[in-house]
Design a protein around this motif. Structure first.
Motif, mmCIF file in Angstrom:
data_model
loop_
_atom_site.group_PDB
_atom_site.id
_atom_site.type_symbol
_atom_site.label_atom_id
_atom_site.label_comp_id
_atom_site.label_asym_id
_atom_site.label_seq_id
_atom_site.Cartn_x
_atom_site.Cartn_y
_atom_site.Cartn_z
ATOM 1 N N UNK A 238 8.025 28.315 -8.950
ATOM 2 C CA UNK A 238 8.236 28.199 -7.512
ATOM 3 C C UNK A 238 7.203 28.993 -6.715
ATOM 4 N N UNK A 239 6.693 30.074 -7.291
ATOM 5 C CA UNK A 239 5.576 30.770 -6.661
ATOM 6 C C UNK A 239 4.356 29.868 -6.611
ATOM 7 N N UNK A 240 4.096 29.173 -7.725
ATOM 8 C CA UNK A 240 2.947 28.267 -7.761
ATOM 9 C C UNK A 240 3.124 27.088 -6.809
ATOM 10 N N UNK A 241 4.329 26.532 -6.757
ATOM 11 C CA UNK A 241 4.563 25.414 -5.851
ATOM 12 C C UNK A 241 4.230 25.806 -4.415
ATOM 13 N N UNK A 242 4.693 26.969 -3.986
ATOM 14 C CA UNK A 242 4.411 27.422 -2.622
ATOM 15 C C UNK A 242 2.911 27.601 -2.390
ATOM 16 N N UNK A 243 2.193 28.063 -3.421
ATOM 17 C CA UNK A 243 0.750 28.274 -3.276
ATOM 18 C C UNK A 243 -0.024 26.967 -3.320
ATOM 19 N N UNK A 244 0.522 25.961 -3.996
ATOM 20 C CA UNK A 244 -0.169 24.683 -4.133
ATOM 21 C C UNK A 244 -0.087 23.862 -2.845
ATOM 22 N N UNK A 245 0.943 24.067 -2.052
ATOM 23 C CA UNK A 245 1.110 23.270 -0.828
ATOM 24 C C UNK A 245 -0.125 23.352 0.078
ATOM 25 N N UNK A 246 -0.694 24.540 0.374
ATOM 26 C CA UNK A 246 -1.915 24.564 1.188
ATOM 27 C C UNK A 246 -3.074 23.828 0.533
ATOM 28 N N UNK A 252 -5.619 16.556 1.497
ATOM 29 C CA UNK A 252 -5.327 15.431 2.388
ATOM 30 C C UNK A 252 -6.318 15.369 3.547
ATOM 31 N N UNK A 253 -6.716 16.545 4.023
ATOM 32 C CA UNK A 253 -7.656 16.573 5.139
ATOM 33 C C UNK A 253 -9.050 16.106 4.721
ATOM 34 N N UNK A 254 -9.379 16.281 3.449
ATOM 35 C CA UNK A 254 -10.729 15.960 2.974
ATOM 36 C C UNK A 254 -10.837 14.570 2.360
#
Length: 277
Positions: A238-246, A252-254
């Motif tokens: 869950x720590x990784x999931x939160x870090x992966x979101x950004x 998506x922007x690129x």
């Protein structure tokens, strides 16, 4: 059809517990003996994002036992689908077999890591060699991951070390093994210290030519877990999931959109061919 928004890949030597960690988190159970042939993945919905988590099989080194080829498992969205394996070809000579296995795994491992937003490098805290193998054999596979890929260093099997947490902490579902076994595994002297994992994380930052100010601190990305008891397993994922979101948002922007509108698709106009067209 919507593609996964991000990918996390588990890498590590044989028998360090990669599959067990994934099953503990996704299925809330633990199985003592489980082997992965090729690769398998789960899909996890985190907030509004779909994240694929890939489990990979390590190539057998010299003298290692070969994995069984009778059945293969594809794990998707928390369900296990069993598919028959392709019959293996006649075995080559031992030296050639080991070299071929390593070469095939390097190609597969690089493919699994392609475009990964995060990589979980897993070792056994009771076996120093499993940590050394991460740098020697597995780090190079991550060259196909995203440039901003996150790295977590995970020491598993702390329940087996003399100074690790006991088995009384059964978290999230299934027990540690067959019902009624009641036998505690013998404790082993710890061979890898937390500072060894921190040192490897800093080596990875240098290998990737990243600035330490631009990446999470080593203390945030080094974990010690037990797939058997569930110790720190939820915290890891869950720590990784939160870090992966950004990372997903930057991607998506690129890049192009993650969906294809089939209804609005129009085939290109057909043109005549030949010299008189």
């Amino acid at each position: 059809m919507r593609k996964p928004d991000g990918k996390i890949v588990l890498l590590g030597d044989m028998n360090v517990g990669k599959t067990s960690l994934l099953q503990r988190y996704m299925e809330r159970r633990f199985t003592d003996t489980v082997s992965t042939v090729g690769g398998a993945f789960y899909l996890k919905q985190w907030r509004s994002y779909n994240i694929s988590i890939w489990d990979t099989a390590a190539s057998p080194g010299p003298g290692s036992a070969q994995l069984p080829t009778g059945r293969r498992r594809l794990l998707r969205a928390g369900r296990s689908h069993v598919r028959p394996a392709v019959p293996p070809p006649p075995p080559p000579t031992p030296g050639l077999q080991a070299a071929t296995g390593r070469e095939q795994f390097h190609g597969l491992g690089s493919m699994y890591c392609r475009g990964a937003a995060a990589v979980i490098l897993t070792y056994d805290v009771n076996h120093t060699q499993s940590l050394l193998e991460l740098e020697d054999r597995f780090l190079g596979l991550t060259d196909t991951a995203r440039a901003d890929c996150l790295f977590a260093i995970v020491g598993n099997k702390v329940d087996l070390s003399e100074d690790g947490p006991g088995e009384s902490r059964q978290e999230g579902g299934g027990g540690p093994g067959p019902a009624g076994s009641g036998c505690a595994a013998p404790r082993l002297p710890r061979q890898v210290q937390p500072e060894d994992a921190v040192a490897l994380y800093k080596k990875i930052i240098k290998y990737k030519m990243l600035d330490e100010k631009d990446v999470p601190a080593a203390e945030q990305m080094c974990f010690e877990t037990s797939a058997k008891t569930g110790h720190n397993v939820d915290l890891l994922f869950e720590t990784l999931f939160d870090m992966v979101v950004p990372v997903i948002l930057r991607q998506r922007a690129q890049g192009p959109p993650q969906t294809v509108d089939i209804a609005s698709y129009r085939p290109p106009a057909r043109t005549k061919s030949g010299c008189c067209a």
